[in-house]
Design an enzyme around this catalytic site. Sequence first.
Site, short mmCIF file in Angstrom:
data_model
loop_
_atom_site.label_atom_id
_atom_site.label_comp_id
_atom_site.label_asym_id
_atom_site.label_seq_id
_atom_site.Cartn_x
_atom_site.Cartn_y
_atom_site.Cartn_z
N ASP A 103 -5.55 -6.47 -0.70
CA ASP A 103 -5.59 -7.28 -1.92
C ASP A 103 -4.32 -7.03 -2.73
O ASP A 103 -4.12 -5.94 -3.27
CB ASP A 103 -6.83 -6.92 -2.75
CG ASP A 103 -8.12 -7.45 -2.15
OD1 ASP A 103 -8.12 -7.79 -0.94
OD2 ASP A 103 -9.14 -7.50 -2.87
N LYS A 167 -8.15 -14.85 -5.22
CA LYS A 167 -9.07 -13.93 -5.92
C LYS A 167 -8.80 -14.00 -7.43
O LYS A 167 -7.66 -14.17 -7.85
CB LYS A 167 -8.85 -12.52 -5.38
CG LYS A 167 -9.69 -11.43 -6.02
CD LYS A 167 -9.37 -10.08 -5.39
CE LYS A 167 -9.99 -8.93 -6.18
NZ LYS A 167 -9.59 -7.61 -5.65
N LYS A 200 -12.45 -15.32 -3.29
CA LYS A 200 -13.12 -14.08 -3.70
C LYS A 200 -13.19 -14.03 -5.22
O LYS A 200 -12.19 -14.23 -5.90
CB LYS A 200 -12.37 -12.85 -3.18
CG LYS A 200 -12.97 -11.52 -3.69
CD LYS A 200 -12.24 -10.30 -3.13
CE LYS A 200 -12.73 -9.02 -3.80
NZ LYS A 200 -12.07 -7.81 -3.27
#
Length: 236
Positions: A103, A167, A200
């Site tokens: 990430d 995300k 996400k």
Amino acid sequence: MTKTTKKAAEMSVKELAAYIDQSVLKPEFTEAEIRKYIQEGVDFGCATVCINPASLPIAAELTKGTKTGICVVCDFPFGLSTTASKVLQAEEYCKNYKIQDLDIVANYGWIRSGKWDEVTADIAAVVEVCHKYGTEVKVIFETDALTVDEVKKACECAIKAGADFVKTSTGFYTGGENHGATPEIIQVMLDVCGDRIKVKGSGCIRTREHFLQLIDMGIDRMGVGYRSTPVVLGVK
């Protein structure tokens, strides 16, 4: 994860846990706390445990032989290193450990400045090195710092760069209020992304109702804090 038509409320704990990256990211954690919360993520059957790079040896030990993978954050939580530095970080982590997901924080000051080519190139450089090792890349935008239009354009940058997920949040935003993965911003991202990239949600997912709602909306993964995982799963 394969999309399902089953309602979230009808899913088993195991099915629900497959949506979770359990966050074990607080910088003040002792090694004992890191071990405790990683082990809990494994025991719950979470998709991954999301950890800081310094926790990689512990995560590798505790996830070995389990169905829970490792999600490591990179250039977290601000995303303000040079692109070359981000690439070196990603290379080191992926080369030395079996990492399912990485990430990375997009430079959201660049996003706010409309530097779309630079944003895309920054992400693409990290994607290239991670995909070499079979590691998927999630790009964090810190959506609480952005307008809806900026979020839409940032999603397009991540898609163009070949990333695997977009995300919402780091959970460490200091520039204003933290709203995280609201249904409203998740819907924006789902609408823009379609089947081109996964979504996400992270930040402020603390109730079972919110968690189940996002699954029913079609989200692919969620970052959930170690305290909230049992709450959203409905276990004691």
